[in-house]
Design a protein around this motif. Structure first.
Motif, mmCIF file in Angstrom:
data_model
loop_
_atom_site.group_PDB
_atom_site.id
_atom_site.type_symbol
_atom_site.label_atom_id
_atom_site.label_comp_id
_atom_site.label_asym_id
_atom_site.label_seq_id
_atom_site.Cartn_x
_atom_site.Cartn_y
_atom_site.Cartn_z
ATOM 1 N N PHE A 573 -2.618 -9.509 -14.296
ATOM 2 C CA PHE A 573 -2.189 -9.781 -12.931
ATOM 3 C C PHE A 573 -1.548 -8.543 -12.310
ATOM 4 N N ASN A 574 -1.797 -8.352 -11.001
ATOM 5 C CA ASN A 574 -1.148 -7.252 -10.288
ATOM 6 C C ASN A 574 0.238 -7.663 -9.810
ATOM 7 N N ALA A 575 0.883 -6.812 -9.019
ATOM 8 C CA ALA A 575 2.254 -7.074 -8.595
ATOM 9 C C ALA A 575 2.358 -8.240 -7.632
ATOM 10 N N ASP A 576 1.250 -8.647 -7.027
ATOM 11 C CA ASP A 576 1.250 -9.798 -6.127
ATOM 12 C C ASP A 576 0.926 -11.100 -6.847
ATOM 13 N N GLY A 577 0.831 -11.033 -8.178
ATOM 14 C CA GLY A 577 0.515 -12.231 -8.949
ATOM 15 C C GLY A 577 -0.937 -12.629 -8.897
ATOM 16 N N GLU A 578 -1.813 -11.709 -8.484
ATOM 17 C CA GLU A 578 -3.238 -11.999 -8.385
ATOM 18 C C GLU A 578 -3.972 -11.420 -9.586
ATOM 19 N N THR A 579 -4.963 -12.129 -10.061
ATOM 20 C CA THR A 579 -5.754 -11.678 -11.208
ATOM 21 C C THR A 579 -6.661 -10.533 -10.798
ATOM 22 N N TYR A 580 -6.572 -9.411 -11.519
ATOM 23 C CA TYR A 580 -7.492 -8.306 -11.259
ATOM 24 C C TYR A 580 -8.457 -8.070 -12.419
ATOM 25 N N ALA A 581 -8.176 -8.653 -13.574
ATOM 26 C CA ALA A 581 -9.095 -8.546 -14.716
ATOM 27 C C ALA A 581 -8.930 -9.784 -15.576
ATOM 28 N N LEU A 653 6.626 13.370 16.951
ATOM 29 C CA LEU A 653 5.427 14.170 17.238
ATOM 30 C C LEU A 653 4.155 13.350 17.106
ATOM 31 N N GLY A 654 4.290 12.090 16.767
ATOM 32 C CA GLY A 654 3.114 11.235 16.619
ATOM 33 C C GLY A 654 3.451 9.810 16.957
ATOM 34 N N ASP A 655 2.610 8.908 16.487
ATOM 35 C CA ASP A 655 2.767 7.495 16.828
ATOM 36 C C ASP A 655 3.533 6.705 15.772
ATOM 37 N N GLY A 656 4.195 7.354 14.861
ATOM 38 C CA GLY A 656 4.936 6.646 13.832
ATOM 39 C C GLY A 656 4.453 7.025 12.451
ATOM 40 N N PRO A 657 4.884 6.292 11.447
ATOM 41 C CA PRO A 657 4.494 6.643 10.070
ATOM 42 C C PRO A 657 2.975 6.611 9.896
ATOM 43 N N TYR A 658 2.483 7.613 9.186
ATOM 44 C CA TYR A 658 1.053 7.689 8.899
ATOM 45 C C TYR A 658 0.857 7.770 7.392
ATOM 46 N N SER A 659 -0.186 7.100 6.922
ATOM 47 C CA SER A 659 -0.515 7.139 5.496
ATOM 48 C C SER A 659 -2.014 7.210 5.317
ATOM 49 N N SER A 660 -2.455 8.065 4.408
ATOM 50 C CA SER A 660 -3.873 8.072 4.058
ATOM 51 C C SER A 660 -4.239 6.847 3.248
ATOM 52 N N ASN A 661 -3.226 6.145 2.747
ATOM 53 C CA ASN A 661 -3.428 4.855 2.079
ATOM 54 C C ASN A 661 -3.500 3.798 3.166
ATOM 55 N N ARG A 662 -4.703 3.300 3.417
ATOM 56 C CA ARG A 662 -4.962 2.468 4.587
ATOM 57 C C ARG A 662 -4.054 1.260 4.680
ATOM 58 N N GLU A 663 -3.679 0.683 3.563
ATOM 59 C CA GLU A 663 -2.943 -0.575 3.585
ATOM 60 C C GLU A 663 -1.421 -0.370 3.524
ATOM 61 N N TYR A 664 -0.963 0.861 3.607
ATOM 62 C CA TYR A 664 0.485 1.127 3.629
ATOM 63 C C TYR A 664 1.212 0.436 2.471
ATOM 64 N N GLY A 665 0.749 0.679 1.264
ATOM 65 C CA GLY A 665 1.441 0.188 0.089
ATOM 66 C C GLY A 665 0.917 -1.117 -0.454
ATOM 67 N N GLN A 666 0.005 -1.762 0.265
ATOM 68 C CA GLN A 666 -0.543 -3.011 -0.246
ATOM 69 C C GLN A 666 -1.435 -2.729 -1.441
ATOM 70 N N ALA A 667 -1.379 -3.582 -2.443
ATOM 71 C CA ALA A 667 -2.228 -3.420 -3.620
ATOM 72 C C ALA A 667 -3.698 -3.546 -3.215
ATOM 73 N N PRO A 668 -4.583 -2.807 -3.876
ATOM 74 C CA PRO A 668 -6.000 -2.946 -3.568
ATOM 75 C C PRO A 668 -6.479 -4.364 -3.857
ATOM 76 N N ASP A 669 -7.538 -4.751 -3.178
ATOM 77 C CA ASP A 669 -8.114 -6.073 -3.404
ATOM 78 C C ASP A 669 -8.366 -6.242 -4.899
ATOM 79 N N PRO A 670 -7.798 -7.277 -5.530
ATOM 80 C CA PRO A 670 -7.927 -7.409 -6.992
ATOM 81 C C PRO A 670 -9.378 -7.528 -7.444
#
Length: 998
Positions: A573-581, A653-670
């Motif tokens: 299980f990942n940190a959100d309690g979802e099964t990933y394997a 200088l911009g529109d706020g926090p930017y991240s190359s991680n699209r989900e801003y810290g969300q775990a990838p789809d399990p």
């Protein structure tokens, strides 16, 4: 003439327990009564012989027993001092003789057979195990740790020094073992590397199983270390032990020298080690005895190990904080309560605490290259305080429901905390760094990233086992489950963000900041600051469950057949309690056979075959299934606070926090983390061997072991297979590039096989991408271990004990397993090996845990009641060496080098030429002799003992691991560290001990 009515006196059908043993045999007559009594606790079992005159008492607590044959309520024969060992069976048979040949009704006398020789052979076992008792461990010169004892077993070698305190069993990676205390698994749940420990003197017996373990054991493709603790008896006993290892009698460790590689550093000292110092003490006490005679017993043991160490980490040239002082305090305790409610219903409660506290202080140290000149400063510049460990609690019930039906149930819980506190750390302080080219760059704070302050590991689980004797069959079935939870990760220090000062080039006002997500360069001098936030980790869980059925069938007096079937289930299980394997219905057949050739337990031929599965530990989720938050928010500023270093007068200088991680810290789809049809890591094994009682006091034996890793789990990070598949399906370049980037972000898969991935198409929707083994381009997974073990053993006869093992083995393939010892990579099941196919070119060869020859010998000799001498010898051939470098820079390789290659020396090429794994020679043999002498004076009633043990008597310090990169900076560029030693075997040391028992 006499006729032996218990013909062949062979083992009765009985099952093995992971925390107990058994007594079995024949009686010569059906319906007779066998009384089995523990001489230390008074626990008594009465067993009635079956229709064939056989009896079996299973699930017996380890210890000493008296076995008595009764007829008509009268004792007619008995055997005393029958030792029941962990997981082992002891035969005690009673042969009736009569005046008339073949007449069992007129009995003249009883002859007790089966265990009269100290060199008995357990014909009831089909696995390969070595059992060490506390009496042996007290007498041998061996380190006071689980690993040190395990290394005495055949087929076990020390793992890479970068995995401290670990071992490789039968060619497997160091993370593939299982450890038990009183039947409960205590393997490290985060990484599977090592285990929790207990006071060394609290160990009653330690069993090292190196192959062929039955259906009750699982979750290991290496070996099993099974420990039972001491327990109280009907006599109160107390004692204590003091050990001291002085630094003054420790040989100087070797300095690490730059090897001769044609560079300016050749022959210079890389790291001073001859100034290092280590001294240690340990203090231990114990008490055990009856709270209620014959019914309630207590045993408690505690120890504190203290070690002080100074270590020079400095490199040549310049001042560093390279002088370090370490202090280790390791308090451990254990307590065991045994309640024999009746002789048929037993309760056991075990509590163990294992905590290590480490304090390390950093000091300045200046060391000049090529000289012995150095200067140590005494102003502390940094350091850490670490605290790791916690408490283990186990409850167990054993019920002898009938002579033929036994029930055991166990529940355990294990909690560990991991604390890391930096020296001088202020949680309110913001870390500030400066990448501008200015005369006085801004720098505040010492620690940019820190581990989670609330990191922990927890396990909870239990098992239930039922044994049922049905004629010639002993049926055993059971269910066990263990859930492990780990919290791990790191985050930005201080309040959770840091400041990074940077500058744009002249004339770039209004241009976009690289990686700025729309932020633009300010005017003026172009200086700007970014607020950086990073966090990676979480709380992860692995659930493991299994059920099994085993039939131990006594086909006839000479043949025992064990048929077992285990079904494993793993869910991660990942940190959100979802099964990933998840792997369900993993069927693991086990087959074992034992042939008592002469029917008198003096010559056994055995064989076994089985499949063994292994789950991924929680560490896999930390790297592969956890959300990673890393954002930058960009500002212009007017000034800098001189005290804190923080910016003043911020303008976005911009529109706020930017991240190359699209989900801003969300775990990838399990569903996208692993291949959809992921098989677990599993291995097939075959063992064939024999044991022979050569004389009344000497046993010999040999076994052949064949292990074949059939599937593994690792991660791949290759753009091309998904991209090529998408193009073949007629998808657009953009879509193919999106899917390629998803796969390049690393996904768990089964190397060398077809895998189907679920990849994000850029909109949050998952597309099924089935890829064949050819599409992926990897070779077939291969790890094969073959070993032949020979042994000679002389069991202790009151005078001396000795054993010699020789192992000839071959560990060959293209993957070590869950680890990569070539570079000491610790990311379990996520090594570099399978990231892209080019890394696996010429990767087949001798693996890091290949030790072609290994000789082990240990024993002790009681010169007289006062004096004892002992010795341990290990002779080990060296591990194979590699030469890795850059991928060849040829015209046909340009696309790979420019777009996909790792820009480093990670390929099996040196100087542009292929160098197959393990073909660059071997490290030297490691030879070690340990000697001990003990004196127990008569005037103290042998309750007092003084002992001295000398480890590595001849101070042979040989290289254990080296740098295997053959070039650095590009193909054919010499690397000053090629073949530089990373670690040497430990130098000579002396241990003094004072023990008192009363």
């Amino acid at each position: 003439m006499t006729v032996a009515l218990g013909l062949c006196f062979v083992s009765g059908v009985q099952a093995q327990s992971n925390a107990a043993g058994s007594i079995f045999g024949t009686t010569g007559q059906p319906g007779t009564t066998i009384v089995i009594r523990n001489t230390d606790t008074g626990l008594t079992r009465e067993i009635t012989a079956d229709a064939s005159g056989r009896y079996s008492a299973t699930a017996l607590p380890t210890g000493r027993y008296t076995v008595t044959l009764q007829r008509d309520g009268e004792a007619v024969a008995s055997r005393e001092d029958v030792q029941v060992t962990l997981g082992g069976g002891r035969e005690v048979s009673f042969a009736s003789t009569s005046a008339t040949p073949g007449d069992a009704t007129t009995l003249d006398r009883i002859v007790v057979t089966g265990t009269s020789s100290s060199a008995f052979i357990d014909v009831s076992s089909t696995d390969t195990r070595t059992t060490f008792t506390s009496e042996q461990l007290d007498k041998l010169p061996v380190g006071r740790s689980i690993e040190s004892v395990a290394l005495l077993a055949p087929g076990v070698v020390q793992a890479d020094s970068r995995y401290p305190g670990t071992a490789s069993f039968g060619g497997s990676a160091a993370s593939e073992n299982a450890f038990y205390i009183n039947g409960y698994a205590v393997t490290n749940p985060l990484t599977n590397l090592g285990s929790s420990s207990l006071p060394f003197d609290g160990i009653s017996q330690m069993q090292v199983i190196t192959g062929g373990y039955g259906a009750e054991f699982g979750r290991a493709t290496g070996g099993v270390v099974n420990i039972v603790t001491k327990r109280g008896s009907n006599e109160w006993e107390f004692g204590g032990l003091l050990t001291y290892r002085p630094d003054s009698l420790r040989a100087d460790p070797k300095n690490i020298i730059y090897p001769d590689n044609g560079t300016a550093n050749d022959g210079l000292i890389y790291q001073r080690r001859d100034e290092n110092e280590i001294g240690s003490w340990s203090y231990g006490v114990y008490a055990g005895g009856p709270i209620i005679q014959d019914r309630l017993f207590l045993y408690a043991s505690g120890e504190i190990e203290q070690e002080e160490e100074t270590w020079i980490a400095a490199r040549p040239g310049g001042a560093t904080n390279g002088y370090r002082e370490y202090q280790y305090d390791t308090p451990r305790w254990m307590a065991k309560l045994d309640w024999y409610i009746t002789d048929d219903h037993l309760l056991e409660f075990t509590a163990v605490s294992d905590i290590e506290k480490e304090t390390v202080d950093y000091f300045p140290y200046t060391y000049e290259a090529g000289t012995n000149d150095f200067e140590r400063g005494f102003e502390k510049t940094g350091g850490y305080y670490y605290e790791d460990g916690g408490d283990l609690y186990i409850a167990k019930y054993t019920g002898y429901l009938t002579d033929n039906l036994t029930l055991t149930a166990l529940y355990g819980q294990h909690d560990q905390e991991h604390i890391a506190i930096p020296f001088g750390y202020d949680p309110s302080e913001v870390y500030v760094s400066d990448s501008r080219s200015v005369a006085d760059p801004v720098q505040r704070g010492t620690y940019a990233q820190l581990a989670f302050p609330d990191a922990f590991d927890e396990t909870e689980g239990g098992r239930i086992d039922v044994e049922w004797q049905v004629g010639d069959h002993s049926l055993r079935l059971g269910y066990d489950r263990q859930d492990s939870t780990s919290r791990a990760g790191e985050q930005t220090s201080g309040p959770g963000y840091r400041w990074i000062y940077s500058t744009c080039g002249p004339g770039q006002e209004g241009e976009g900041i690289d990686g700025g997500g729309g932020a633009v360069c300010p005017g003026g001098n172009g200086d700007y600051v970014s607020q950086y936030i990073y966090a990676n980790g979480g709380t992860f869980t692995v659930e493991q469950s299994a059920y099994y059925l085993e039939d131990r069938w006594q086909i006839n007096d000479n043949w025992l057949l064990t048929l077992g079937l285990r079904n494993e289930g793993f869910e991660n299980f990942n940190a959100d309690g979802e099964t990933y394997a998840e792997q369900k219905d993993q069927w693991a057949p086990r087959l074992g056979v034992s042939w008592d050739v002469f029917g008198d337990s003096t010559f056994k031929v055995f064989a076994n075959a089985g499949r063994y599965h292994l789950a991924m530990p929680n560490n896999v989720a930390l790297r592969g299934a956890a959300g990673s938050l890393y954002t930058n928010e960009y500002f212009a500023f007017t000034d800098i606070d001189p005290e804190t270093g923080e910016p003043i007068g911020l303008t976005p200088l911009g529109d706020g926090p930017y991240s190359s991680n699209r989900e801003y810290g969300q775990a990838p789809d399990p569903d996208s983390v692993t291949a959809t049809d992921l098989d677990s890591h599993y291995q097939d094994e075959f063992v064939l061997g024999f044991e022979k009682q050569l004389t009344d006091s000497i046993n010999v034996g040999a076994r052949y072991v064949h292990r074949d890793l059939k599937a593994a789990i690792d991660d791949m990070c290759d753009y091309r297979p998904a991209y090529n598949w998408a193009i073949e399906q007629g998808m657009s370049e953009d879509m193919a590039g999106q899917l390629g980037n998803e796969l390049a972000s690393c996904r768990l898969f089964n190397p060398g096989e077809a895998n189907t991935f679920m990849l994000d198409d850029g909109t949050g929707q998952l597309i099924e991408v089935p890829l064949t083994a050819e599409d992926l381009g990897f070779p077939q997974l291969k790890r094969m271990y073959q070993g032949i073990d020979f042994f000679v053993e002389r069991p202790f006869d009151g005078k001396w004990y000795g054993r010699v093992d020789y192992t000839l083995s071959r560990n060959y393939g293209n993957a070590e397993g869950q680890l990569k010892s070539d570079v000491g990579q610790g990311d379990v099941s996520q090594t570099m090996d399978w990231d892209h196919p080019e890394l696996m070119e010429y990767a087949e060869g001798y693996l890091p845990n290949d030790r072609r020859h290994y000789i082990k010998a240990y024993g002790f000799y009681q010169l007289n009641p006062e004096w004892r001498v002992s010795a341990t010898v290990t002779l080990q051939s060296g591990r194979p060496k590699n030469c890795t470098g850059y991928y060849p820079d040829t015209p046909e390789n340009q696309d790979f080098i420019e777009n996909y290659s790792y820009g480093g020396p990670y390929y099996h090429y040196c100087d542009g030429e292929p160098v197959a794994r393990g073909t660059s020679g071997r490290l030297p043999w490691t030879n070690k002799l340990d000697l001990g002498v003990a004196y127990s004076p008569d005037w103290a009633g042998n309750a007092l003992e003084f002992s001295v043990d000398v480890f590595n008597v001849f101070d042979e310090q040989e290289a254990q691991s080296i740098v295997e990169y053959g070039e650095l900076g590009g193909p054919s560029v010499p690397y000053a560290h090629t073949n530089r030693v990373l670690s040497y075997s430990a130098p000579r040391s002396v241990r003094f001990a004072l023990r008192y028992d009363f």
